[in-house]
Enzyme design. Structure first.
Site, PDB file in Angstrom:
ATOM      1  N   MET A 223       0.846  -1.178   0.000  1.00  0.00           N
ATOM      2  CA  MET A 223       0.000   0.000   0.000  1.00  0.00           C
ATOM      3  C   MET A 223       0.881   1.226   0.000  1.00  0.00           C
ATOM      4  SD  MET A 223      -3.002   1.000   2.674  1.00  0.00           S
ATOM      5  CE  MET A 223      -1.969   1.034   4.113  1.00  0.00           C
TER       6      MET A 223
ATOM      7  N   LEU B 242       1.506  -1.833   9.695  1.00  0.00           N
ATOM      8  CA  LEU B 242       1.385  -0.382   9.586  1.00  0.00           C
ATOM      9  C   LEU B 242       0.926  -0.051   8.176  1.00  0.00           C
ATOM     10  CD1 LEU B 242       4.682   0.818  11.310  1.00  0.00           C
ATOM     11  CD2 LEU B 242       2.395   1.555  11.989  1.00  0.00           C
ATOM     12  N   SER B 243      -0.018   0.862   8.057  1.00  0.00           N
ATOM     13  CA  SER B 243      -0.422   1.338   6.739  1.00  0.00           C
ATOM     14  C   SER B 243       0.627   2.299   6.199  1.00  0.00           C
ATOM     15  CB  SER B 243      -1.779   2.032   6.812  1.00  0.00           C
ATOM     16  OG  SER B 243      -2.807   1.110   7.113  1.00  0.00           O
ATOM     17  N   ALA B 244       0.531   2.623   4.920  1.00  0.00           N
ATOM     18  CA  ALA B 244       1.472   3.545   4.284  1.00  0.00           C
ATOM     19  C   ALA B 244       1.313   4.946   4.859  1.00  0.00           C
ATOM     20  CB  ALA B 244       1.251   3.555   2.777  1.00  0.00           C
TER      21      ALA B 244
END
Length: 363
Positions: free
Chosen positions: A1, A63-65
């Site tokens: 992502m 963790l997301s971007a």
């Protein structure tokens, strides 16, 4: 992502890139991002990847971007004193940034499916409180996390001013999510491949805005129990009665921050020369799909170059690096690193009381 902006060499350069690409647009969000080093939420062996605009996963930890978190923080429109619920709170990185904006009297709750991730989040939270000077620059609302499936919360039990869901939501669960929201509140969630902002304008009225195309892993459906009933998730208390001692500490720290030359300054970068030829701008809001597939790949594939071109590029990069060093492109604090700590230590008080005012932080 992610992969929407260039990687940074450190946390500040990553934030610079997010600002340049217009993912970070407000000072409030910028200050929260600069206050917390994203790499602190990675496992040590993966820290080298922390400043790429990519999602990261290791086992249950994820963790997301950065570009996604930027859009989420901007869309939530956070203010001091609000209540916040993070569904799929993960490492606590987002919840900690939110806590910096809610102030000492906000509410900051998270629900996470995996118990080992909750333990990891509390370790990172403890590390932030004990070692990060940003803890003394902000009025912090400490997050509380509980283990459970976010689809097993009784909607009538609690409502929040701001809600974020970090997993893909389908239409059949949209109404469930909406019921967690107070009138006037904001819900941000990936709804059918679009990061979406929903504002509750009345008891039965809503405003919906699509923000950006994304791809998240879907919500995990609750498991049916042997008795046929779902296990209800118990959320933390909305408002805990604080002791007079705790309230006094908050008040003293607040007044010390405001004394002298006003509120404590935030770290800032100075001497930055605008970067051009190697930066990627986001020129409009209709961006490509940002996927949550956790793949690490090169965003830019260079074309063939002869030796002369290679030498020219190397010389240009070396020249630019020297110019940036000469101009002082570093993180600069124009006042002592932790002015609040110095003020507390200078008070004519017993040492145990000073340490209490410092939250027993050794640094």
């Amino acid at each position: 992502m992610g992969g929407a902006v260039s990687a940074g060499e450190d946390n500040d350069e990553l934030i610079d890139n997010l600002k340049e690409a217009q993912y970070i647009r407000s000072d409030l969000v910028e200050h929260a991002f600069r206050a917390i080093d994203r790499a602190d939420y990675y496992l040590e062996e993966f820290r080298d990847s922390a400043y790429k605009d990519l999602a990261w996963r290791h086992g249950n930890i994820h963790l997301s971007a950065p570009c996604i978190y930027s859009e989420v923080m901007e869309a939530l429109d956070l203010q001091p004193g609000l209540s916040f619920l993070n569904l799929g709170s993960g490492t606590g990185y987002l919840s900690t940034m939110v806590g910096l904006t809610l102030g000492a009297f906000g509410v900051n709750h998270g629900v996470e499916l995996h118990e080992d991730v909750i333990e990891y989040a509390y370790q990172k939270l403890d590390f932030f409180i004990k070692t990060n000077d940003s803890f003394d620059r902000f009025e912090f609302c400490e997050p509380s996390f509980v283990v459970g499936n976010c689809l097993e919360i009784a909607p009538e039990s609690r409502q929040y001013d701001r809600v974020y869901c970090g997993a893909g939501v389908q239409r059949e669960h949209e109404d469930y999510m909406k019921k967690l929201l107070k009138v006037g509140g904001v819900l941000v969630l990936p709804l059918e491949e679009k990061l979406t902002k929903i504002t509750r304008t009345g008891y039965n009225t809503w405003e919906t805005r699509k923000i950006i195309a994304v791809s998240f892993a879907p919500l995990v459906l609750p498991k049916q129990r042997e008795n046929g009933k779902l296990r209800a998730v118990s959320l933390p208390a909305m408002f805990e009665v604080r002791s007079l001692q705790d309230l006094a500490r908050i008040s003293i720290r607040h007044n010390l921050k405001k004394s002298g030359s006003g509120s404590l300054p935030l770290p800032r970068r100075t001497g930055l020369k605008p970067r051009n030829h190697l930066k990627q701008r986001r020129e409009h809001r209709d961006t490509p799909l940002l996927t949550n597939s956790y793949l690490f790949m090169s965003r830019l594939i260079p074309g063939p170059m002869d030796n002369n071109n290679n030498q020219v590029c190397e010389q240009l990069e070396e020249k630019e690096e020297n110019e940036r060093r000469n101009e002082g492109s570093v993180l600069v604090i124009e006042t002592p690193v932790n002015l609040l700590r110095e003020r507390i230590l200078s008070l004519p008080l017993p040492e145990p009381l000073k340490m209490y005012l410092l939250y027993y932080r050794e640094k």
